[in-house]
Design a protein around this motif. Structure first.
Motif, PDB file in Angstrom:
ATOM      1  N   TYR A  34     -61.937  46.986 106.857  1.00 49.06           N
ATOM      2  CA  TYR A  34     -62.736  45.872 107.363  1.00 49.06           C
ATOM      3  C   TYR A  34     -63.502  46.224 108.627  1.00 49.06           C
ATOM      4  CZ  TYR A  34     -61.206  42.255 104.180  1.00 49.06           C
ATOM      5  OH  TYR A  34     -61.017  41.494 103.065  1.00 49.06           O
TER       6      TYR A  34
ATOM      7  N   ARG B 264     -67.451  35.118 109.349  1.00 51.05           N
ATOM      8  CA  ARG B 264     -66.171  34.601 109.840  1.00 51.05           C
ATOM      9  C   ARG B 264     -66.456  33.484 110.817  1.00 51.05           C
ATOM     10  NH1 ARG B 264     -61.081  37.796 112.692  1.00 51.05           N
ATOM     11  NH2 ARG B 264     -59.852  35.917 113.080  1.00 51.05           N
TER      12      ARG B 264
ATOM     13  N   ASP C  16     -60.783  31.201 111.829  1.00 56.75           N
ATOM     14  CA  ASP C  16     -59.888  31.987 110.973  1.00 56.75           C
ATOM     15  C   ASP C  16     -60.265  31.894 109.498  1.00 56.75           C
ATOM     16  OD1 ASP C  16     -58.414  32.942 113.093  1.00 56.75           O
ATOM     17  OD2 ASP C  16     -56.975  31.295 113.027  1.00 56.75           O
TER      18      ASP C  16
ATOM     19  N   SER D  81     -61.283  33.217 102.540  1.00 54.53           N
ATOM     20  CA  SER D  81     -59.972  33.684 102.987  1.00 54.53           C
ATOM     21  C   SER D  81     -59.583  33.038 104.311  1.00 54.53           C
ATOM     22  CB  SER D  81     -59.983  35.207 103.192  1.00 54.53           C
ATOM     23  OG  SER D  81     -60.264  35.875 102.002  1.00 54.53           O
TER      24      SER D  81
ATOM     25  N   VAL E 119     -57.383  33.803 107.665  1.00 52.36           N
ATOM     26  CA  VAL E 119     -56.783  34.890 108.434  1.00 52.36           C
ATOM     27  C   VAL E 119     -55.513  34.374 109.093  1.00 52.36           C
ATOM     28  CG1 VAL E 119     -57.127  36.563 110.298  1.00 52.36           C
ATOM     29  CG2 VAL E 119     -59.087  35.842 108.892  1.00 52.36           C
TER      30      VAL E 119
ATOM     31  N   LEU F 139     -54.539  38.103 104.855  1.00 55.75           N
ATOM     32  CA  LEU F 139     -55.615  37.252 104.369  1.00 55.75           C
ATOM     33  C   LEU F 139     -55.115  36.524 103.135  1.00 55.75           C
ATOM     34  CD1 LEU F 139     -58.722  39.629 104.616  1.00 55.75           C
ATOM     35  CD2 LEU F 139     -57.825  38.037 106.338  1.00 55.75           C
TER      36      LEU F 139
ATOM     37  N   GLU G 135     -56.334  34.521 100.156  1.00 50.83           N
ATOM     38  CA  GLU G 135     -57.651  34.472  99.523  1.00 50.83           C
ATOM     39  C   GLU G 135     -57.695  33.532  98.319  1.00 50.83           C
ATOM     40  OE1 GLU G 135     -59.125  38.966 100.399  1.00 50.83           O
ATOM     41  OE2 GLU G 135     -57.980  38.670  98.551  1.00 50.83           O
TER      42      GLU G 135
END
Length: 123
Positions: free
Chosen positions: A29, A54, A57, A79, A81, A91, A93
């Protein structure tokens, strides 16, 4: 907000269906100024990329991948975090294919037991 994903290597905790990402897949990432992107490979996936944003979160991204059988596929994922008690990142998802039918949920977690550990990409 959980810490930055930049430079982290994550892997699924369980295998998905054949031809999809699995426990041998590694995601590297990157994050900067609300942008998120990653490269991934391993298992049935030769090469994959994801790109999105993003906010706090929550990640919202599209992904595209080339599989060992020569086919390509793409989809959308949101997702959450989560920072685990040992300091690693998870994550959670929810994804949906856009190039074929199917949707589901999955979990990927930071590889390695120590935060900041050089985990490599497994490629």
């Amino acid at each position: 907000m959980a810490r930055s994903l930049d430079g982290l290597v994550l892997a699924p905790v369980a295998d998905q269906a054949p031809g999809q990402v699995g426990t041998r897949t590694r995601f590297t990432y990157h994050e900067k100024d609300g942008e998120i992107w990653a490269e991934y490979a391993g298992g049935d996936v030769i090469r994959g990329h994801l790109l999105g944003t993003r906010q706090d979160d929550r990640l919202d991204f599209r992904y595209v991948q080339l599989k060992r059988d020569g086919s390509t596929s793409s989809g959308h994922c949101v997702s959450l975090v989560v920072e685990l008690s040992d300091g690693r990142v998870r994550l959670e998802e929810t994804w949906e294919w856009e190039s074929q039918t199917g949707s589901g949920t999955s979990i990927v977690e930071q590889v390695g037991g120590q935060v900041g550990e050089d985990c490599g990409t497994g490629h």
